[in-house]
Scaffold this motif. Sequence first.
Motif, PDB file in Angstrom:
ATOM      1  N   MET A   1       0.863  -1.197   0.000  1.00 43.86           N
ATOM      2  CA  MET A   1       0.000   0.000   0.000  1.00 43.86           C
ATOM      3  C   MET A   1       0.890   1.234   0.000  1.00 43.86           C
ATOM      4  SD  MET A   1      -3.233   1.326   1.244  1.00 43.86           S
ATOM      5  CE  MET A   1      -3.972   0.367   2.553  1.00 43.86           C
ATOM      6  N   TYR A  14      -1.506   4.180   5.554  1.00 37.86           N
ATOM      7  CA  TYR A  14      -2.233   5.406   5.905  1.00 37.86           C
ATOM      8  C   TYR A  14      -1.626   6.070   7.135  1.00 37.86           C
ATOM      9  CZ  TYR A  14      -5.898   3.546   2.886  1.00 37.86           C
ATOM     10  OH  TYR A  14      -6.599   3.056   1.825  1.00 37.86           O
ATOM     11  N   ARG A  25     -10.239   9.340   4.998  1.00 37.41           N
ATOM     12  CA  ARG A  25     -10.135   9.019   3.573  1.00 37.41           C
ATOM     13  C   ARG A  25      -9.870  10.294   2.785  1.00 37.41           C
ATOM     14  NH1 ARG A  25     -11.575   4.626   0.902  1.00 37.41           N
ATOM     15  NH2 ARG A  25     -12.570   3.742   2.742  1.00 37.41           N
ATOM     16  N   CYS A  63     -13.244  -4.211  -4.074  1.00 35.25           N
ATOM     17  CA  CYS A  63     -13.489  -2.863  -3.551  1.00 35.25           C
ATOM     18  C   CYS A  63     -14.972  -2.472  -3.619  1.00 35.25           C
ATOM     19  CB  CYS A  63     -12.658  -1.892  -4.381  1.00 35.25           C
ATOM     20  SG  CYS A  63     -13.075  -0.177  -4.116  1.00 35.25           S
ATOM     21  N   TRP A  65     -16.315   0.437  -3.460  1.00 32.99           N
ATOM     22  CA  TRP A  65     -16.554   1.658  -4.248  1.00 32.99           C
ATOM     23  C   TRP A  65     -16.529   1.305  -5.737  1.00 32.99           C
ATOM     24  CZ3 TRP A  65     -17.486   4.681  -0.159  1.00 32.99           C
ATOM     25  CH2 TRP A  65     -16.753   4.461   1.018  1.00 32.99           C
ATOM     26  N   TRP A  96      -2.218  -1.492  -6.140  1.00 34.83           N
ATOM     27  CA  TRP A  96      -2.973  -2.399  -7.010  1.00 34.83           C
ATOM     28  C   TRP A  96      -2.106  -2.804  -8.198  1.00 34.83           C
ATOM     29  CZ3 TRP A  96      -7.133  -4.282  -4.917  1.00 34.83           C
ATOM     30  CH2 TRP A  96      -7.949  -3.504  -4.108  1.00 34.83           C
ATOM     31  N   ARG A 130      -3.225   9.233  -3.472  1.00 34.92           N
ATOM     32  CA  ARG A 130      -3.427   7.792  -3.414  1.00 34.92           C
ATOM     33  C   ARG A 130      -3.829   7.263  -4.785  1.00 34.92           C
ATOM     34  NH1 ARG A 130      -2.299   6.520   1.546  1.00 34.92           N
ATOM     35  NH2 ARG A 130      -2.172   4.430   0.730  1.00 34.92           N
ATOM     36  N   VAL A 131      -3.527   6.002  -4.989  1.00 35.19           N
ATOM     37  CA  VAL A 131      -3.853   5.351  -6.260  1.00 35.19           C
ATOM     38  C   VAL A 131      -5.013   4.414  -5.992  1.00 35.19           C
ATOM     39  CG1 VAL A 131      -2.979   3.737  -7.979  1.00 35.19           C
ATOM     40  CG2 VAL A 131      -1.564   5.646  -7.206  1.00 35.19           C
ATOM     41  N   THR A 132      -6.208   4.912  -6.221  1.00 41.18           N
ATOM     42  CA  THR A 132      -7.407   4.156  -5.858  1.00 41.18           C
ATOM     43  C   THR A 132      -8.151   3.668  -7.097  1.00 41.18           C
ATOM     44  OG1 THR A 132      -8.675   6.219  -5.782  1.00 41.18           O
ATOM     45  CG2 THR A 132      -7.748   5.449  -3.708  1.00 41.18           C
ATOM     46  N   VAL A 133      -8.980   2.667  -6.896  1.00 42.64           N
ATOM     47  CA  VAL A 133      -9.953   2.232  -7.890  1.00 42.64           C
ATOM     48  C   VAL A 133     -11.325   2.580  -7.333  1.00 42.64           C
ATOM     49  CG1 VAL A 133      -8.626   0.388  -8.956  1.00 42.64           C
ATOM     50  CG2 VAL A 133      -9.892  -0.096  -6.853  1.00 42.64           C
ATOM     51  N   PRO A 134     -12.306   2.853  -8.157  1.00 40.89           N
ATOM     52  CA  PRO A 134     -12.314   2.757  -9.611  1.00 40.89           C
ATOM     53  C   PRO A 134     -11.596   3.936 -10.280  1.00 40.89           C
ATOM     54  CG  PRO A 134     -14.374   3.693  -8.860  1.00 40.89           C
ATOM     55  CD  PRO A 134     -13.606   3.326  -7.622  1.00 40.89           C
ATOM     56  N   ASN A 147     -12.009   9.524 -10.726  1.00 41.96           N
ATOM     57  CA  ASN A 147     -11.693   8.395  -9.839  1.00 41.96           C
ATOM     58  C   ASN A 147     -12.586   8.458  -8.600  1.00 41.96           C
ATOM     59  OD1 ASN A 147     -10.348  10.604  -8.666  1.00 41.96           O
ATOM     60  ND2 ASN A 147      -8.639   9.386  -7.949  1.00 41.96           N
ATOM     61  N   GLU A 148     -13.808   8.960  -8.786  1.00 45.61           N
ATOM     62  CA  GLU A 148     -14.779   9.049  -7.690  1.00 45.61           C
ATOM     63  C   GLU A 148     -16.026   8.238  -8.040  1.00 45.61           C
ATOM     64  OE1 GLU A 148     -14.911  10.052  -4.464  1.00 45.61           O
ATOM     65  OE2 GLU A 148     -16.851   9.110  -4.714  1.00 45.61           O
ATOM     66  N   SER A 149     -16.211   7.139  -7.331  1.00 42.34           N
ATOM     67  CA  SER A 149     -17.312   6.225  -7.657  1.00 42.34           C
ATOM     68  C   SER A 149     -18.687   6.882  -7.549  1.00 42.34           C
ATOM     69  CB  SER A 149     -17.257   4.994  -6.745  1.00 42.34           C
ATOM     70  OG  SER A 149     -17.462   5.372  -5.393  1.00 42.34           O
ATOM     71  N   TYR A 195     -14.451   1.119   7.533  1.00 40.35           N
ATOM     72  CA  TYR A 195     -13.006   1.398   7.413  1.00 40.35           C
ATOM     73  C   TYR A 195     -12.508   2.172   8.628  1.00 40.35           C
ATOM     74  CZ  TYR A 195     -12.992  -0.266   2.586  1.00 40.35           C
ATOM     75  OH  TYR A 195     -13.075  -1.055   1.465  1.00 40.35           O
TER      76      TYR A 195
HETATM   77  N1  GSH Z   1     -13.495   8.045  -3.189  1.00 43.42           N
HETATM   78  C1  GSH Z   1     -13.112   6.891  -3.844  1.00 43.42           C
HETATM   79  C2  GSH Z   1     -12.498   5.889  -2.884  1.00 43.42           C
HETATM   80  C3  GSH Z   1     -11.998   4.674  -3.595  1.00 43.42           C
HETATM   81  C4  GSH Z   1     -11.065   3.843  -2.699  1.00 43.42           C
HETATM   82  O1  GSH Z   1     -10.669   4.262  -1.593  1.00 43.42           O
HETATM   83  N2  GSH Z   1     -10.720   2.641  -3.174  1.00 43.42           N
HETATM   84  C5  GSH Z   1      -9.825   1.791  -2.398  1.00 43.42           C
HETATM   85  C6  GSH Z   1     -10.134   0.324  -2.625  1.00 43.42           C
HETATM   86  S1  GSH Z   1     -11.538  -0.225  -1.743  1.00 43.42           S
HETATM   87  C7  GSH Z   1      -8.413   1.952  -2.899  1.00 43.42           C
HETATM   88  O2  GSH Z   1      -8.167   1.860  -4.079  1.00 43.42           O
HETATM   89  N3  GSH Z   1      -7.492   2.159  -1.962  1.00 43.42           N
HETATM   90  C8  GSH Z   1      -6.093   2.262  -2.246  1.00 43.42           C
HETATM   91  C9  GSH Z   1      -5.414   3.257  -1.355  1.00 43.42           C
HETATM   92  O3  GSH Z   1      -6.073   3.949  -0.585  1.00 43.42           O
HETATM   93  O4  GSH Z   1      -4.198   3.331  -1.454  1.00 43.42           O
HETATM   94  C10 GSH Z   1     -14.326   6.329  -4.556  1.00 43.42           C
HETATM   95  O5  GSH Z   1     -15.380   6.140  -3.925  1.00 43.42           O
HETATM   96  O6  GSH Z   1     -14.229   6.114  -5.755  1.00 43.42           O
END
Ligand code: GSH
Length: 324
Positions: A1, A14, A25, A63, A65, A96, A130-134, A147-149, A195
């Motif tokens: 992470m 984090y 978050r 995930c 989201w 990821w 952060r590198v988040t999905v989606p 990148n906001e679900s 979370y």
């Molecule tokens: N605000 C974003 C949050 C997405 C999110 O936090 N995804 C998590 C996976 S459940 C993630 O990729 N986390 C990686 C990280 O925080 O480094 C959304 O709702 O699209």
Amino acid sequence: MGLLIDGIWHDQWYDTKSTGGAFKRSAAQFRNWITVDGRAGPTGRAGFAAESGRYHLYVSLACPWAHRTLIFRQLKDLSDHISISVVHPDMLDKGWTFAKDEHGATGDTLFGSGFAHEIYTRADPKYSGRVTVPILWDKKENTIVSNESADIIRMFNSAFDDITGNRDDYWPEELREPIEAVNSRIYSTLNNGVYKCGFATSQEAYDAAIDPLFETLDWLEDILSEHRFLLGEQLTEADWRLFTTLLRFDPVYHLHFKCNRKRIIDYPNLWAYTRALFQHPGVAKTVGMDHIVRHYHYSHDTINPHRIIPTNPQIDWLAPHGRD
Ligand SMILES: N[C@@H](CCC(=O)N[C@@H](CS)C(=O)NCC(=O)O)C(=O)O
């Protein structure tokens, strides 16, 4: 992470030290909108018109989201119009990845990248965050739309209606205000609340999150004892946003995130409602329970350092729900 700082990957967990052990978050940074004609949406810039084949969605099946966006892609008949890549469930020191050695992990079907952070630096070589999905990618402009679900599901709800002919509306004008109110409580205490419990690094932070979480579940149980869905008889985005958390609750959050005062199956209405949404046409095929269970337990080594995947209860998602 980890995260990107000026486009360079840094492996770090984090930061909860600066917040007394509480998980905060961070806000998504790409906030453009796909619209029918490419006009700007509520945030971001113009130029993202709805077109078949133009957009690509990066998701994790684990995930909650990202799962919302997959559900909307399914409900709104967008599968032939928006392509997808599914990341590997293990999110370790490089974040990821697009490794394919797990059933259902597709790799990066667009660029063949190794890691999701490469998608972010492709859009912005100096990206910090952060590198988040989606991640919703535009093949034409070569950038990340969003990148906001929460935003992506609203785009999917209506922007492509002329292309698909599917006009089902999960964000109807007349219900928007009550939907926002319900979303807001559920987001803070439940979607994100699990979370807050799980990532807390102080007893105080955990204690502050756990009561509101179960108060919200009790509140939802009452609503669902009187109404078929959260807003009454009509299925809305509020239900789908809640569903992805309820689905993960007993298999993951109850044990791994210490949300263990009660389980969803202890609430007759919430449990039947969760099954009803699971059984809604097209939804079951968006559920990757193997990725869900594997991801959390294997990736969060601060919570589960030996990466042992628990046996888990056998849950009968297909049992009759009686809520028609
Ligand atoms: N605000 C974003 C949050 C997405 C999110 O936090 N995804 C998590 C996976 S459940 C993630 O990729 N986390 C990686 C990280 O925080 O480094 C959304 O709702 O699209």
